[in-house]
Design a protein around this motif. Structure first.
Motif, PDB file in Angstrom:
ATOM      1  N   GLN A  71       0.835  -1.193   0.000  1.00  0.00           N
ATOM      2  CA  GLN A  71       0.000   0.000   0.000  1.00  0.00           C
ATOM      3  C   GLN A  71       0.870   1.243   0.000  1.00  0.00           C
ATOM      4  O   GLN A  71       1.922   1.274   0.629  1.00  0.00           O
ATOM      5  CB  GLN A  71      -0.957   0.010   1.188  1.00  0.00           C
ATOM      6  CG  GLN A  71      -0.305  -0.094   2.549  1.00  0.00           C
ATOM      7  CD  GLN A  71      -1.337  -0.228   3.672  1.00  0.00           C
ATOM      8  OE1 GLN A  71      -2.537  -0.302   3.450  1.00  0.00           O
ATOM      9  NE2 GLN A  71      -0.867  -0.270   4.902  1.00  0.00           N
ATOM     10  N   ASP A  72       0.415   2.225  -0.750  1.00  0.00           N
ATOM     11  CA  ASP A  72       1.074   3.521  -0.805  1.00  0.00           C
ATOM     12  C   ASP A  72       0.145   4.496  -0.099  1.00  0.00           C
ATOM     13  O   ASP A  72      -0.805   4.984  -0.690  1.00  0.00           O
ATOM     14  CB  ASP A  72       1.318   3.920  -2.262  1.00  0.00           C
ATOM     15  CG  ASP A  72       2.090   5.224  -2.371  1.00  0.00           C
ATOM     16  OD1 ASP A  72       2.039   6.036  -1.430  1.00  0.00           O
ATOM     17  OD2 ASP A  72       2.725   5.434  -3.418  1.00  0.00           O
ATOM     18  N   ASN A  73       0.424   4.745   1.176  1.00  0.00           N
ATOM     19  CA  ASN A  73      -0.486   5.572   1.961  1.00  0.00           C
ATOM     20  C   ASN A  73      -0.554   7.010   1.450  1.00  0.00           C
ATOM     21  O   ASN A  73      -1.598   7.659   1.532  1.00  0.00           O
ATOM     22  CB  ASN A  73      -0.079   5.560   3.436  1.00  0.00           C
ATOM     23  CG  ASN A  73      -0.290   4.203   4.079  1.00  0.00           C
ATOM     24  OD1 ASN A  73      -1.187   3.463   3.681  1.00  0.00           O
ATOM     25  ND2 ASN A  73       0.516   3.864   5.052  1.00  0.00           N
ATOM     26  N   ALA A  74       0.559   7.496   0.912  1.00  0.00           N
ATOM     27  CA  ALA A  74       0.567   8.873   0.401  1.00  0.00           C
ATOM     28  C   ALA A  74      -0.381   9.014  -0.785  1.00  0.00           C
ATOM     29  O   ALA A  74      -0.987  10.066  -0.978  1.00  0.00           O
ATOM     30  CB  ALA A  74       1.981   9.271   0.017  1.00  0.00           C
ATOM     31  N   LYS A  75      -0.500   7.944  -1.562  1.00  0.00           N
ATOM     32  CA  LYS A  75      -1.345   7.991  -2.753  1.00  0.00           C
ATOM     33  C   LYS A  75      -2.685   7.300  -2.532  1.00  0.00           C
ATOM     34  O   LYS A  75      -3.493   7.208  -3.451  1.00  0.00           O
ATOM     35  CB  LYS A  75      -0.622   7.354  -3.930  1.00  0.00           C
ATOM     36  CG  LYS A  75       0.650   8.088  -4.339  1.00  0.00           C
ATOM     37  CD  LYS A  75       1.302   7.412  -5.530  1.00  0.00           C
ATOM     38  CE  LYS A  75       2.560   8.151  -5.953  1.00  0.00           C
ATOM     39  NZ  LYS A  75       3.224   7.495  -7.114  1.00  0.00           N
TER      40      LYS A  75
END
Length: 127
Positions: A71-75
Motif C-alpha cells: 500500500q502507498d499511503n501517500a497515494k
C-alpha cells in the motif's frame, strides 16, 4: 463516502504477471484492513491477500509464492503484484476494505463480507 476503484486487470498467458491497483477515496478508518478478493465462475468468493493499517500482510496459501500486496499511503493506493500466474488464478478480482480490523489481516482474509467493495477487475490466465 468511501470509494474503491480497481484497475490493471487483463489477459495473460500462464507464467506471466499482472499488477492490480485500487485507488481509495474517503476515510476508511484508523484501524482498517484492505485487501484483494476474487471470485471465479461457479465458485465462492475467496480472500487472496490482505494488509492491515500497520502494513502487515496475509496471503492465501495458493498465492503465497507469487503474489505481493502493498500500500502507498501517500497515494491512497493498494497494489497487488501477481507473478507466475496460473489458469486457476482466472477470476474477477475485487478490492475491499473494512473499517475496524479487529483481529488483523489474517482475520480479514477469512471473511466473506466487508464494509466497502470495488466494482471488480477481470483477470484471465490462459494455458
Amino acid at each position: 463516502q468511501v470509494q474503491l476503484v480497481e484497475s490493471g486487470g487483463g489477459s495473460v498467458q500462464s507464467g506471466g504477471s499482472l499488477r492490480l491497483s485500487c485507488a481509495a477515496s474517503g476515510y476508511i478508518g484508523s484501524s482498517y484492513c484492505m485487501g484483494w478478493f476474487r471470485q471465479a465462475p461457479g465458485k465462492a468468493r475467496e480472500g487472496v491477500a490482505t494488509i492491515d493499517s500497520d502494513g502487515r500482510p496475509s496471503y492465501a496459501d495458493s498465492v503465497k509464492s507469487g503474489f505481493t500486496i502493498s500500500q502507498d499511503n501517500a497515494k491512497n493506493t493498494l497494489v497487488l503484484q501477481m507473478n507466475r500466474l496460473k489458469p486457476d488464478d482466472t477470476a474477477m478480482y475485487y478490492c475491499a476494505a473494512v473499517s475496524q480490523c479487529l483481529y488483523g489481516s489474517s482475520w480479514f482474509l477469512s471473511l466473506t463480507w466487508s464494509n466497502y467493495w470495488g466494482q471488480g477487475t477481470q483477470v484471465t490466465v490462459s494455458s
